[in-house]
Design an enzyme around this catalytic site. Structure first.
Site, PDB file in Angstrom:
ATOM      1  N   GLY A  16       0.838  -1.209   0.000  1.00 20.44           N
ATOM      2  CA  GLY A  16       0.000   0.000   0.000  1.00 20.44           C
ATOM      3  C   GLY A  16       0.868   1.253   0.000  1.00 20.44           C
ATOM      4  O   GLY A  16       1.836   1.327   0.751  1.00 20.44           O
ATOM      5  N   ARG A  77       1.025  -5.160  -5.243  1.00 16.05           N
ATOM      6  CA  ARG A  77       1.195  -6.318  -4.362  1.00 16.05           C
ATOM      7  C   ARG A  77       1.379  -7.491  -5.318  1.00 16.05           C
ATOM      8  O   ARG A  77       0.484  -7.823  -6.085  1.00 16.05           O
ATOM      9  CB  ARG A  77      -0.046  -6.526  -3.490  1.00 16.05           C
ATOM     10  CG  ARG A  77      -0.370  -5.319  -2.595  1.00 16.05           C
ATOM     11  CD  ARG A  77      -1.481  -5.678  -1.611  1.00 16.05           C
ATOM     12  NE  ARG A  77      -2.144  -4.508  -1.034  1.00 16.05           N
ATOM     13  CZ  ARG A  77      -1.701  -3.840   0.031  1.00 16.05           C
ATOM     14  NH1 ARG A  77      -0.578  -4.163   0.606  1.00 16.05           N
ATOM     15  NH2 ARG A  77      -2.382  -2.807   0.500  1.00 16.05           N
ATOM     16  N   ASP A 108       5.172  -4.620   6.032  1.00 13.17           N
ATOM     17  CA  ASP A 108       5.773  -5.906   6.419  1.00 13.17           C
ATOM     18  C   ASP A 108       5.879  -6.906   5.265  1.00 13.17           C
ATOM     19  O   ASP A 108       6.885  -7.616   5.150  1.00 13.17           O
ATOM     20  CB  ASP A 108       5.069  -6.519   7.644  1.00 13.17           C
ATOM     21  CG  ASP A 108       3.567  -6.609   7.496  1.00 13.17           C
ATOM     22  OD1 ASP A 108       3.045  -6.201   6.445  1.00 13.17           O
ATOM     23  OD2 ASP A 108       2.913  -7.098   8.434  1.00 13.17           O
ATOM     24  N   THR A 131       4.515   2.727   5.455  1.00 12.57           N
ATOM     25  CA  THR A 131       3.118   2.295   5.594  1.00 12.57           C
ATOM     26  C   THR A 131       2.395   3.259   6.526  1.00 12.57           C
ATOM     27  O   THR A 131       2.989   3.721   7.508  1.00 12.57           O
ATOM     28  CB  THR A 131       2.997   0.861   6.168  1.00 12.57           C
ATOM     29  OG1 THR A 131       1.629   0.622   6.562  1.00 12.57           O
ATOM     30  CG2 THR A 131       3.880   0.620   7.374  1.00 12.57           C
ATOM     31  N   ASP A 133       0.176   2.392   8.476  1.00  8.97           N
ATOM     32  CA  ASP A 133      -0.329   1.631   9.629  1.00  8.97           C
ATOM     33  C   ASP A 133       0.531   1.740  10.890  1.00  8.97           C
ATOM     34  O   ASP A 133       0.062   1.415  11.977  1.00  8.97           O
ATOM     35  CB  ASP A 133      -0.466   0.142   9.267  1.00  8.97           C
ATOM     36  CG  ASP A 133      -1.420  -0.084   8.111  1.00  8.97           C
ATOM     37  OD1 ASP A 133      -2.277   0.784   7.873  1.00  8.97           O
ATOM     38  OD2 ASP A 133      -1.303  -1.129   7.442  1.00  8.97           O
ATOM     39  N   ASP A 135       2.752  -0.232  11.876  1.00  8.53           N
ATOM     40  CA  ASP A 135       2.790  -1.537  12.558  1.00  8.53           C
ATOM     41  C   ASP A 135       4.120  -2.266  12.378  1.00  8.53           C
ATOM     42  O   ASP A 135       4.152  -3.493  12.311  1.00  8.53           O
ATOM     43  CB  ASP A 135       1.623  -2.415  12.052  1.00  8.53           C
ATOM     44  CG  ASP A 135       1.649  -2.608  10.549  1.00  8.53           C
ATOM     45  OD1 ASP A 135       2.454  -1.939   9.859  1.00  8.53           O
ATOM     46  OD2 ASP A 135       0.868  -3.442  10.053  1.00  8.53           O
ATOM     47  N   ARG A 177      -5.235  -1.650   9.179  1.00  5.38           N
ATOM     48  CA  ARG A 177      -5.224  -3.121   9.088  1.00  5.38           C
ATOM     49  C   ARG A 177      -5.496  -3.730  10.469  1.00  5.38           C
ATOM     50  O   ARG A 177      -6.538  -3.434  11.034  1.00  5.38           O
ATOM     51  CB  ARG A 177      -3.885  -3.598   8.518  1.00  5.38           C
ATOM     52  CG  ARG A 177      -3.999  -4.921   7.780  1.00  5.38           C
ATOM     53  CD  ARG A 177      -2.685  -5.357   7.221  1.00  5.38           C
ATOM     54  NE  ARG A 177      -2.304  -4.610   6.036  1.00  5.38           N
ATOM     55  CZ  ARG A 177      -2.713  -4.875   4.801  1.00  5.38           C
ATOM     56  NH1 ARG A 177      -3.531  -5.874   4.592  1.00  5.38           N
ATOM     57  NH2 ARG A 177      -2.316  -4.153   3.783  1.00  5.38           N
TER      58      ARG A 177
END
Ligand code: F6P
Length: 328
Positions: A16, A77, A108, A131, A133, A135, A177
Site C-alpha cells: 500500500g 502487491r 511488512d 506504511t 499503519d 505496525d 489493518r
C-alpha cells in the site's frame, strides 16, 4: 559478514502506498548520487522487478517529488514474487542491469520480500518502513503514519461540524489493518467519545454506558472512532448494534478509507523519509544487509527485517488510558 562493493542500487516501493514514499525515494537517490553510485528505479514494486520495469534514474526524475503524495515509482502487491520462480525471474533482471543492492520501501509484506530475496540470492537489501499503519517494530513511526493521522483528524473535524449541527452520533472507521495506531491518535486528537482498537476489546455494553453518560453530561456531539481491524466489527456493524440499544440516536457512519493514504506528506514524514533514505544508502555501503532502517528516540537504528516485521508493536497502554480519560 563480507562487505560487498556496491555500485548500482535499485529502489522500489511496494504494498500500500504511503505519503512520504516519494520523499524516501528522492533521499535514497540523492544520497546515492552523492556517493557516486548509479541509481535505478524499479517500477511497480516486485511485479516490476519480475517484468523488467527497471530504469536508470537521473536527477530530473526526482525533482519536485518530495512534496507529492503517492509514489512516482508506483506500487503493487505481487503474487508472483511469493513464488520461487517469480523471485528467480526478478533476480535475473537485476543481474541483467548489474544492480547489486536494493532499497525496499514498504510495509511488512514488502520487507519480507526483501528478506527472502537476500536469503536466496544474497542481494544486499535495506528496508524502509513505508506504511500508514505504523505496525513495524524498529521505528517509532513509519513513513506516512503522521500524514494519515493528520488527514484523519482533519476529516473528523469536518464530521464534527455536521454532527454537532444535527445532534448526531457518528461512527468513523479509520484504516490501520490489524493495528490501532491511527485510531488511537485520531481518537485523542479529535476528542472522540470512544476509540475502538483491535488491541483492546471494548464490550458493546461499555460503549452504551459511555454514550448514555455523555448524553447525561449534555455533550453536544459524539464521534466514535473505530479501527478497521477491530474485534467487534467495523463501524457499520457497531453502529447497528448501538442503534438497537439506543434507538433515540440519529446515527451515521463514515468510512474514511483510502483518503487516508493520499495527500502531501507532513513535515514530520518528509524529514523522517529523508533521513531514512540517506541511512539506507549509507547502511548498504557499510555492509548492513537484511535490516530495516528506522528512527527510535531521534536516532537512526538498523533492525533485522525478521525482527521488524514480527507483529509485536503495540499501541501504548498509556495512549489508551489517556484516550479513555479524555472521552468521559
Ligand atoms: O497497509 C496500508 C493499508 O492502507 C491498510 O491500512 C489497509 O487495511 C490496506 O492497506 C488496504 O489495502 P488496499 O489498498 O489493497 O485495499
Amino acid at each position: 559478514m563480507e562487505i560487498k562493493t556496491i555500485k548500482k542500487i535499485g529502489v522500489l516501493t511496494s504494498g500500500g502506498d504511503a505519503p512520504g514514499m516519494n520523499a524516501a525515494i528522492r533521499a535514497t537517490v540523492r544520497a546515492g548520487f552523492y556517493y557516486n553510485l548509479e541509481m535505478y528505479g524499479i517500477y511497480r514494486g516486485y511485479e516490476g522487478m519480475i517484468n523488467d520495469e527497471i530504469k536508470k534514474l537521473e536527477s530530473k526524475n526526482i525533482a519536485h517529488v518530495l512534496e507529492r503524495g503517492g509514489t512516482f515509482l508506483k506500487s503493487a502487491r505481487s503474487a508472483e514474487f511469493r513464488t520461487k520462480e517469480g523471485r528467480q525471474k526478478a533476480y535475473d533482471n537485476l543481474k541483467k542491469h548489474g544492480i547489486d543492492a536494493l532499497v525496499v520501501i514498504g510495509g511488512d509484506g514488502s520487507l519480507t520480500g526483501a528478506h527472502l530475496f537476500f536469503q536466496e540470492f544474497g542481494i544486499p537489501a535495506i528496508g524502509l518502513p513505508g506504511t500508514i499503519d505504523n505496525d513495524l517494530s524498529g521505528t517509532d513511526s513509519t513513513i506516512g503514519f503522521d500524514t494519515a493521522c493528520n488527514t484523519a483528524i482533519q476529516a473528523i473535524d469536518k464530521i464534527r461540524d455536521t454532527a454537532t449541527s444535527h445532534d448526531r452520533l457518528f461512527f468513523v472507521e479509520v484504516m490501520g489493518r490489524d493495528a490501532g495506531f491511527i485510531a488511537i491518535n485520531a481518537g485523542i486528537g479529535s476528542a472522540a467519545a470512544a476509540t475502538l482498537i483491535p488491541e483492546k476489546k471494548m464490550p458493546i455494553e461499555r460503549l452504551v454506558e459511555r454514550l448514555k453518560a455523555r448524553t447525561k453530561a449534555l455533550k453536544q456531539s459524539n464521534i466514535v472512532i473505530v479501527a478497521e481491524g477491530g474485534k467487534s466489527g467495523g463501524a457499520a456493524e457497531i453502529a447497528s448494534k448501538i442503534k438497537k440499544q439506543l434507538p433515540y440516536y440519529d446515527i451515521k457512519v463514515t468510512i474514511l478509507g483510502h483518503l487516508q493514504r493520499g495527500g502531501s506528506p507532513t513535515s514530520f514524514d518528509r524529514v523522517l523519509a529523508s533521513k531514512l533514505g540517506v541511512a539506507a544508502v549509507e547502511g548498504l555501503m557499510q555492509g548492513k544487509y537484511d535490516v530495516m532502517a528506522g528512527i527510535i528516540n531521534n536516532k537512526i537504528v538498523f533492525t533485522p527485517i525478521t525482527k521488524a516485521i514480527v507483529d509485536d508493536k503495540e499501541v501504548d497502554e498509556d495512549d489508551f488510558r489517556i484516550a479513555k480519560i479524555l472521552s468521559t
